[in-house]
Design a protein around this motif. Structure first.
Motif, PDB file in Angstrom:
ATOM      1  N   LYS A 232       6.861-114.460  36.715  1.00  0.00           N
ATOM      2  CA  LYS A 232       6.464-115.696  36.045  1.00  0.00           C
ATOM      3  C   LYS A 232       6.455-115.548  34.522  1.00  0.00           C
ATOM      4  N   TYR A 233       6.285-114.314  34.079  1.00  0.00           N
ATOM      5  CA  TYR A 233       6.102-114.078  32.651  1.00  0.00           C
ATOM      6  C   TYR A 233       7.313-113.341  32.082  1.00  0.00           C
ATOM      7  N   PRO A 234       7.755-113.739  30.912  1.00  0.00           N
ATOM      8  CA  PRO A 234       9.034-113.227  30.387  1.00  0.00           C
ATOM      9  C   PRO A 234       8.945-111.778  29.936  1.00  0.00           C
ATOM     10  N   GLU A 235      10.094-111.113  30.035  1.00  0.00           N
ATOM     11  CA  GLU A 235      10.208-109.785  29.453  1.00  0.00           C
ATOM     12  C   GLU A 235      10.632-109.924  27.994  1.00  0.00           C
ATOM     13  N   VAL A 236      10.337-108.914  27.220  1.00  0.00           N
ATOM     14  CA  VAL A 236      10.650-108.917  25.793  1.00  0.00           C
ATOM     15  C   VAL A 236      11.479-107.684  25.478  1.00  0.00           C
ATOM     16  N   ARG A 237      12.545-107.883  24.725  1.00  0.00           N
ATOM     17  CA  ARG A 237      13.385-106.757  24.320  1.00  0.00           C
ATOM     18  C   ARG A 237      13.265-106.539  22.821  1.00  0.00           C
ATOM     19  N   ARG A 238      13.105-105.283  22.453  1.00  0.00           N
ATOM     20  CA  ARG A 238      13.107-104.891  21.051  1.00  0.00           C
ATOM     21  C   ARG A 238      14.103-103.746  20.866  1.00  0.00           C
ATOM     22  N   ASP A 239      14.891-103.813  19.814  1.00  0.00           N
ATOM     23  CA  ASP A 239      15.901-102.794  19.526  1.00  0.00           C
ATOM     24  C   ASP A 239      15.490-101.976  18.310  1.00  0.00           C
ATOM     25  N   LEU A 240      15.762-100.689  18.381  1.00  0.00           N
ATOM     26  CA  LEU A 240      15.532 -99.792  17.248  1.00  0.00           C
ATOM     27  C   LEU A 240      16.826 -99.040  16.933  1.00  0.00           C
ATOM     28  N   ALA A 241      17.195 -99.014  15.660  1.00  0.00           N
ATOM     29  CA  ALA A 241      18.298 -98.170  15.194  1.00  0.00           C
ATOM     30  C   ALA A 241      17.679 -96.912  14.610  1.00  0.00           C
ATOM     31  N   LEU A 242      17.806 -95.812  15.321  1.00  0.00           N
ATOM     32  CA  LEU A 242      17.114 -94.571  14.962  1.00  0.00           C
ATOM     33  C   LEU A 242      18.068 -93.570  14.329  1.00  0.00           C
ATOM     34  N   LEU A 243      17.670 -93.018  13.203  1.00  0.00           N
ATOM     35  CA  LEU A 243      18.413 -91.942  12.550  1.00  0.00           C
ATOM     36  C   LEU A 243      17.770 -90.621  12.955  1.00  0.00           C
ATOM     37  N   VAL A 244      18.529 -89.771  13.654  1.00  0.00           N
ATOM     38  CA  VAL A 244      17.976 -88.529  14.194  1.00  0.00           C
ATOM     39  C   VAL A 244      18.901 -87.360  13.864  1.00  0.00           C
ATOM     40  N   ASP A 245      18.373 -86.147  14.028  1.00  0.00           N
ATOM     41  CA  ASP A 245      19.201 -84.955  13.858  1.00  0.00           C
ATOM     42  C   ASP A 245      20.258 -84.895  14.954  1.00  0.00           C
ATOM     43  N   GLU A 246      21.370 -84.214  14.674  1.00  0.00           N
ATOM     44  CA  GLU A 246      22.478 -84.154  15.628  1.00  0.00           C
ATOM     45  C   GLU A 246      22.098 -83.497  16.948  1.00  0.00           C
ATOM     46  N   ASP A 247      21.096 -82.612  16.922  1.00  0.00           N
ATOM     47  CA  ASP A 247      20.732 -81.903  18.152  1.00  0.00           C
ATOM     48  C   ASP A 247      19.696 -82.665  18.987  1.00  0.00           C
ATOM     49  N   VAL A 248      19.251 -83.827  18.523  1.00  0.00           N
ATOM     50  CA  VAL A 248      18.310 -84.646  19.290  1.00  0.00           C
ATOM     51  C   VAL A 248      19.091 -85.444  20.332  1.00  0.00           C
ATOM     52  N   THR A 249      18.653 -85.392  21.578  1.00  0.00           N
ATOM     53  CA  THR A 249      19.335 -86.089  22.667  1.00  0.00           C
ATOM     54  C   THR A 249      18.588 -87.362  23.052  1.00  0.00           C
ATOM     55  N   PHE A 250      19.283 -88.238  23.749  1.00  0.00           N
ATOM     56  CA  PHE A 250      18.636 -89.448  24.279  1.00  0.00           C
ATOM     57  C   PHE A 250      17.541 -89.081  25.265  1.00  0.00           C
ATOM     58  N   ASP A 251      17.716 -87.967  25.962  1.00  0.00           N
ATOM     59  CA  ASP A 251      16.696 -87.479  26.892  1.00  0.00           C
ATOM     60  C   ASP A 251      15.362 -87.315  26.178  1.00  0.00           C
ATOM     61  N   SER A 252      15.384 -86.758  24.963  1.00  0.00           N
ATOM     62  CA  SER A 252      14.150 -86.546  24.197  1.00  0.00           C
ATOM     63  C   SER A 252      13.510 -87.877  23.827  1.00  0.00           C
ATOM     64  N   ILE A 253      14.340 -88.831  23.382  1.00  0.00           N
ATOM     65  CA  ILE A 253      13.830 -90.155  23.020  1.00  0.00           C
ATOM     66  C   ILE A 253      13.217 -90.832  24.240  1.00  0.00           C
ATOM     67  N   TYR A 254      13.899 -90.727  25.370  1.00  0.00           N
ATOM     68  CA  TYR A 254      13.430 -91.345  26.621  1.00  0.00           C
ATOM     69  C   TYR A 254      12.049 -90.804  27.005  1.00  0.00           C
ATOM     70  N   LYS A 255      11.883 -89.495  26.948  1.00  0.00           N
ATOM     71  CA  LYS A 255      10.621 -88.887  27.357  1.00  0.00           C
ATOM     72  C   LYS A 255       9.482 -89.283  26.434  1.00  0.00           C
ATOM     73  N   VAL A 256       9.728 -89.286  25.118  1.00  0.00           N
ATOM     74  CA  VAL A 256       8.688 -89.686  24.164  1.00  0.00           C
ATOM     75  C   VAL A 256       8.282 -91.134  24.385  1.00  0.00           C
ATOM     76  N   ALA A 257       9.264 -91.997  24.633  1.00  0.00           N
ATOM     77  CA  ALA A 257       8.969 -93.419  24.859  1.00  0.00           C
ATOM     78  C   ALA A 257       8.141 -93.610  26.123  1.00  0.00           C
ATOM     79  N   ARG A 258       8.506 -92.927  27.206  1.00  0.00           N
ATOM     80  CA  ARG A 258       7.762 -93.048  28.460  1.00  0.00           C
ATOM     81  C   ARG A 258       6.315 -92.567  28.308  1.00  0.00           C
ATOM     82  N   GLN A 259       6.125 -91.508  27.545  1.00  0.00           N
ATOM     83  CA  GLN A 259       4.773 -90.996  27.330  1.00  0.00           C
ATOM     84  C   GLN A 259       3.957 -91.931  26.447  1.00  0.00           C
TER      85      GLN A 259
END
Length: 286
Positions: free
Chosen positions: A194-221
């Motif tokens: 019944k209630y809408p979802e909301v999407r927010r986008d971030l353009a992140l500047l990270v070091d070359e050795d940072v993976t999406f896996d790391s971003i995913y885990k931090v976001a989930r926590q």
């Protein structure tokens, strides 16, 4: 897509291309016709790349291939056969035409193919998770509960080089045994939220050795209850970026099934996400 049928017999040396495959798990032939047909395959990837290479060498560059097949493993508990569906996509997404410019098949088009297969089979309750693999340059796993339904991504150039392939190849490996378990003939219905979802986008500047896996885990926590989905939709590295940096464009889908989220609640979640990504990964907003 065109169906291919690869030989289950292959060379035992392919296990050296991936640390996930073990030489002691090879099922060997007692009287092989040749060294190239001495073992049963442990992976669908390499026999599929043989077909991709064969076609490219005959100037068929735009490929969409699939195969239903099995992999074979010699384990301590005995011999094991697993059913798979594999997809391979490479080259341009459409035939050459004056009406439309040529566009190369990419990761996000391929992701749509994978999601469509699961959707058509009625498999909806899944989650996307980043994965680390020595066969994918960038890869994602779709899971149901604690089991992996499909792994897909762009094959590493080091592996493509072994098959003399110079263009990008996208590969998906479905765990077909699990898919068959999850398919149901019963039609299930669920209330539309019944209630809408909301999407927010971030353009992140990270070091070359940072993976999406790391971003995913931090976001989930950072937000466990209201954060419904995390999606990587663009990766950029090159000009106009500081040396040793790359840019990830990541979308965050937020939803409360019991009420409409306010701007203050959404902003609070996004501030917490941004702060944690900055403090734990050194990420900054572009």
């Amino acid at each position: 897509f065109n169906e291919m049928m690869a030989n289950s017999l292959t060379t035992a040396n392919y296990v050296r291309l991936s640390e996930m495959l073990k030489e002691e798990h090879n099922v060997m032939m007692l009287n092989p016709l040749s060294n190239d047909l001495a073992a049963m395959r442990q992976s669908m990837l390499f026999s599929g790349l043989e077909a991709v290479s064969y076609n490219i060498n005959r100037r068929s560059f735009d490929l969409k291939l699939f195969e239903f097949g099995k992999t074979y493993h010699k384990l301590e508990s005995g011999f094991q056969e697993n059913k798979h569906l594999s997809l391979f996509v490479s080259g341009n997404r459409l035939q050459e035409s004056w009406a439309k410019p040529q566009k190369t098949s990419d990761f996000f088009l391929f992701k749509g193919y994978v999601n469509t297969i699961l959707s058509r089979l009625g498999i909806e309750k899944t989650q996307n998770q980043p994965m680390t693999s020595d066969v994918f340059a960038e890869g994602i796993a779709i899971v149901s509960g604690n089991e992996t339904l499909v792994e897909f991504g762009s094959v590493k150039k080091s592996i493509l080089k072994e098959f003399d392939i110079k263009q990008e190849v996208l590969y998906a490996d479905f765990n077909w045994n699990l898919v068959l378990k999850l398919i149901s003939n019963k039609i299930r219905f669920a209330d539309i939220p019944k209630y809408p979802e909301v999407r927010r986008d971030l353009a992140l500047l990270v070091d070359e050795d940072v993976t999406f896996d790391s971003i995913y885990k931090v976001a989930r926590q950072s937000e466990k209850s209201l954060l419904k989905d995390i999606n990587l939709f663009d990766v950029y590295s090159g000009n106009n970026l500081p040396e040793g940096k790359k840019s990830y464009a990541v979308s965050f889908t937020i939803q409360d099934t019991s009420k409409t989220l306010t701007d203050d609640q959404i902003d609070k979640i996004m501030r917490k996400l941004t702060q944690n990504l900055e403090s734990e990964l050194g990420a900054s907003l572009r």
